[in-house]
Scaffold this active site. Structure first.
Site, PDB file in Angstrom:
ATOM      1  N   PHE A  43     -16.736 -60.092   7.376  1.00  0.00           N
ATOM      2  CA  PHE A  43     -15.910 -59.122   7.466  1.00  0.00           C
ATOM      3  C   PHE A  43     -15.708 -58.195   5.953  1.00  0.00           C
ATOM      4  O   PHE A  43     -14.807 -58.067   5.504  1.00  0.00           O
ATOM      5  CB  PHE A  43     -14.458 -59.577   7.870  1.00  0.00           C
ATOM      6  CG  PHE A  43     -14.512 -60.356   9.102  1.00  0.00           C
ATOM      7  CD1 PHE A  43     -14.213 -59.796  10.311  1.00  0.00           C
ATOM      8  CD2 PHE A  43     -14.638 -61.641   9.123  1.00  0.00           C
ATOM      9  CE1 PHE A  43     -14.338 -60.452  11.468  1.00  0.00           C
ATOM     10  CE2 PHE A  43     -14.425 -62.857  10.252  1.00  0.00           C
ATOM     11  CZ  PHE A  43     -14.367 -61.945  11.200  1.00  0.00           C
ATOM     12  N   ASN A  82     -15.523 -54.621  -0.732  1.00  0.00           N
ATOM     13  CA  ASN A  82     -14.452 -55.121  -1.795  1.00  0.00           C
ATOM     14  C   ASN A  82     -14.618 -56.200  -2.539  1.00  0.00           C
ATOM     15  O   ASN A  82     -14.386 -56.435  -3.649  1.00  0.00           O
ATOM     16  CB  ASN A  82     -13.044 -55.009  -0.946  1.00  0.00           C
ATOM     17  CG  ASN A  82     -11.894 -54.917  -1.798  1.00  0.00           C
ATOM     18  OD1 ASN A  82     -11.718 -54.239  -2.832  1.00  0.00           O
ATOM     19  ND2 ASN A  82     -11.148 -56.121  -1.779  1.00  0.00           N
ATOM     20  N   ASN A  88     -20.693 -57.802  15.458  1.00  0.00           N
ATOM     21  CA  ASN A  88     -19.707 -57.839  16.159  1.00  0.00           C
ATOM     22  C   ASN A  88     -19.207 -59.436  15.718  1.00  0.00           C
ATOM     23  O   ASN A  88     -19.966 -60.464  16.434  1.00  0.00           O
ATOM     24  CB  ASN A  88     -19.481 -57.774  17.579  1.00  0.00           C
ATOM     25  CG  ASN A  88     -18.229 -58.132  18.352  1.00  0.00           C
ATOM     26  OD1 ASN A  88     -17.377 -58.539  17.496  1.00  0.00           O
ATOM     27  ND2 ASN A  88     -18.238 -57.485  19.374  1.00  0.00           N
ATOM     28  N   ASP A 133     -12.842 -62.786   5.003  1.00  0.00           N
ATOM     29  CA  ASP A 133     -11.661 -61.483   4.865  1.00  0.00           C
ATOM     30  C   ASP A 133     -11.306 -60.858   6.356  1.00  0.00           C
ATOM     31  O   ASP A 133     -11.719 -59.641   6.214  1.00  0.00           O
ATOM     32  CB  ASP A 133     -11.769 -60.585   3.713  1.00  0.00           C
ATOM     33  CG  ASP A 133     -10.628 -59.763   3.643  1.00  0.00           C
ATOM     34  OD1 ASP A 133      -9.650 -59.941   4.196  1.00  0.00           O
ATOM     35  OD2 ASP A 133     -10.849 -58.748   2.963  1.00  0.00           O
ATOM     36  N   CYS A 144      -4.676 -61.812   6.596  1.00  0.00           N
ATOM     37  CA  CYS A 144      -3.478 -60.873   6.811  1.00  0.00           C
ATOM     38  C   CYS A 144      -2.419 -61.348   7.782  1.00  0.00           C
ATOM     39  O   CYS A 144      -1.785 -60.603   8.581  1.00  0.00           O
ATOM     40  CB  CYS A 144      -3.855 -59.498   6.758  1.00  0.00           C
ATOM     41  SG  CYS A 144      -4.998 -58.871   8.226  1.00  0.00           S
TER      42      CYS A 144
END
EC number: 2.1.1.190
Length: 487
Positions: free
Chosen positions: A319, A324, A375, A396, A443
């Site tokens: 992901f 980042n 996916n 992540d 998250c």
């Protein structure tokens, strides 16, 4: 509305203030739930969720929704106030009619917010995943105000009031809050709220502009105007004048996110830096980036420190988004693979890699890095083996978590140990080795806990550390990080 979720108490009631000793109608608030509601119990044991109440407070409340085993209520009076209750930093926060719904915890001291969120993480890991971290990481904290560099601001021309509203929605409502300030936004954006209202009111298209998306880089502030009809020449002139006066960059979005384009080409590019790694990340205002850049810098540095990548190792960043974590990893590893579901983000990751590789001239070049679009919610053991073995993983995922990835890893381990009912090892898995360490950035503590359960109980890992990250102060959002080692 979804059913409230009760957590185990974050603050235990004292013996002298147990529910049985209280005057009739009073409630002892024991904890906070995932929606920042106080949680109390009636003498018969029935749970009551109370808007506005804080742990350890004695309150009375007005019930407005009843179910067999729980009720929802609004705060009426506080008879003993929590020592952690503070004056909200924004006049639009509260339980009053028209209150802004963007924040839920401004009435709770920010240190207590962190403690509540840490407990949410621990409770989810244990109750949902039956996992207990060996070590609790120190929470990552940053500025409590002016931190929100990304926001989606609703726009509404209210003819009856003769005004335009720009801001977040009201609490539990589809209406736009009548906001004149927002201290969680960067100060220069906060100061722009009223000028933005005046700008939209002056446009011919004021009735067909439903949204302004904010994206701040380190030096550029971008505003994406969603408009449902073409803008007149006069409207374009107004936008340009506003941009010149307030130092912003306008982007226009006539339809879906793929139609977003700069109003005027040229100018400085939207980007943010990760100075610990010498990385600069250009991005478009509709790309996913973290809301809080102060926390993101610390988050990336801690994740890589915990992963402890060596120059001889291959790492997979699942992901990976814009890169980042991938590009910082490429400053440390031998080889990096970044996998992401969005073709557009993969293309942007490749561009960012090339930009940073070119900028690294004279210094250590970035490791060989490949980006792949796939996916990841349909991951299988066969696909996992095909990606090759890696020494370390960085995971992540979005709120949905990484269930398919964790399950594929667990299925391979169950096949390897010959567990009853396990599928056979996929072709090529005999020489494939699982990662020695995984750092999982989450998250959503519920999906982290679910995936942690798979990793610990079926995939052969132990959870060596976990901790919360206060990415969104004053909200009930819980960001966290966990470390898994091969047992």
């Amino acid at each position: 509305m979804s059913e409230p979720k009760e957590l185990s108490p974050s603050f235990e009631p004292t013996e002298q203030n147990s529910q049985g000793d209280l005057p009739e109608g009073w409630l002892q608030v024991q904890s906070m739930d995932l929606d920042a509601q106080g949680v109390a119990r009636k003498p018969d044991g029935k749970v009551v969720f109370i808007d506005g109440a804080l742990p350890s407070e004695l309150v009375t409340a007005n019930t407005h929704r009843k179910k067999n085993n729980w009720e929802q209520a609004s705060l009426v009076a506080i008879h003993r106030e929590s020592s952690q209750r503070v004056r909200p930093g924004c006049p639009h926060f509260g339980l009053h009619a028209g209150a802004c719904g963007g924040c839920k915890m401004q009435h709770l001291h920010v240190a207590a917010q962190v403690a509540v969120k840490q407990r949410v993480l621990e409770d989810n890991l244990w109750h949902l995943g039956k996992v207990k971290a060996e070590t609790l990481l120190r929470p990552i904290e940053g500025p409590a105000w002016g931190y929100r560099f990304r926001a989606r601001l609703a726009v509404r021309h209210v003819i009856k009031k003769g005004t335009v509203l720009v801001g977040f929605h009201e609490r539990k409502s589809r209406y736009v809050a009548d906001m004149v300030q927002c201290p969680v936004l960067p100060p220069h954006v906060d100061a722009m709220l009223m000028p933005l209202r005046a700008l939209i009111a002056s446009l011919d298209a004021r009735d067909t502009c439903p949204q302004i998306e904010l994206a701040c880089g380190d030096t550029v502030t971008a505003l994406v105007l969603r408009h449902l009809e073409p803008l007149s020449a006069g409207d374009i002139a107004q936008l340009r004048a506003f941009a010149a006066k307030h130092g912003v960059q306008w982007w226009l979005q006539p339809k879906g996110p793929d139609t977003v384009k700069l109003l005027d080409e040229g100018g400085e590019q939207l980007s943010y830096a990760l100075p610990d790694f010498g990385i600069t990340m250009p991005f478009k205002p509709t790309d996913f980036t973290q809301v809080n850049p102060h926390i993101n810098r610390v988050l990336v540095s801690r994740a890589l420190r915990l992963l402890d990548v060596q120059k001889s190792e291959r790492v997979i960043d699942w992901f990976c988004g814009l890169g980042n974590f991938t590009l910082p990893l490429a400053t440390q590893a031998r080889e990096v693979l970044g996998i992401e579901g969005s073709e557009a983000l993969v293309a942007r990751s490749r561009e960012n890699y090339a930009i940073n590789q070119a900028a690294a001239q004279g210094q250590r070049p970035l490791a060989a890095t490949e980006f792949v679009a796939r996916n990841l919610f349909e991951m299988t053991p066969e696909m996992l083996v095909a990606d090759g073995a890696a020494d370390k993983w960085l995971v992540d995922p979005p709120r949905e978590g990484a269930f398919a990835l964790a399950k594929a890893l667990a299925d391979i381990e169950q096949a390897r140990i010959g567990a009853e009912g396990a599928d056979p090892l996929p072709a090529g898995a005999e020489g494939w080795t699982p990662p020695q360490r995984i750092v999982y950035v989450s998250c959503n503590p519920a999906t982290l806990a679910r995936d942690a359960g798979l990793l610990v109980h079926l995939a052969g890992y132990k959870c060596t550390a976990a901790g919360m990250v206060n990415m969104f102060p004053h909200t009930a959002h819980v960001e966290s990080m966990a470390v898994f080692e091969r047992a």
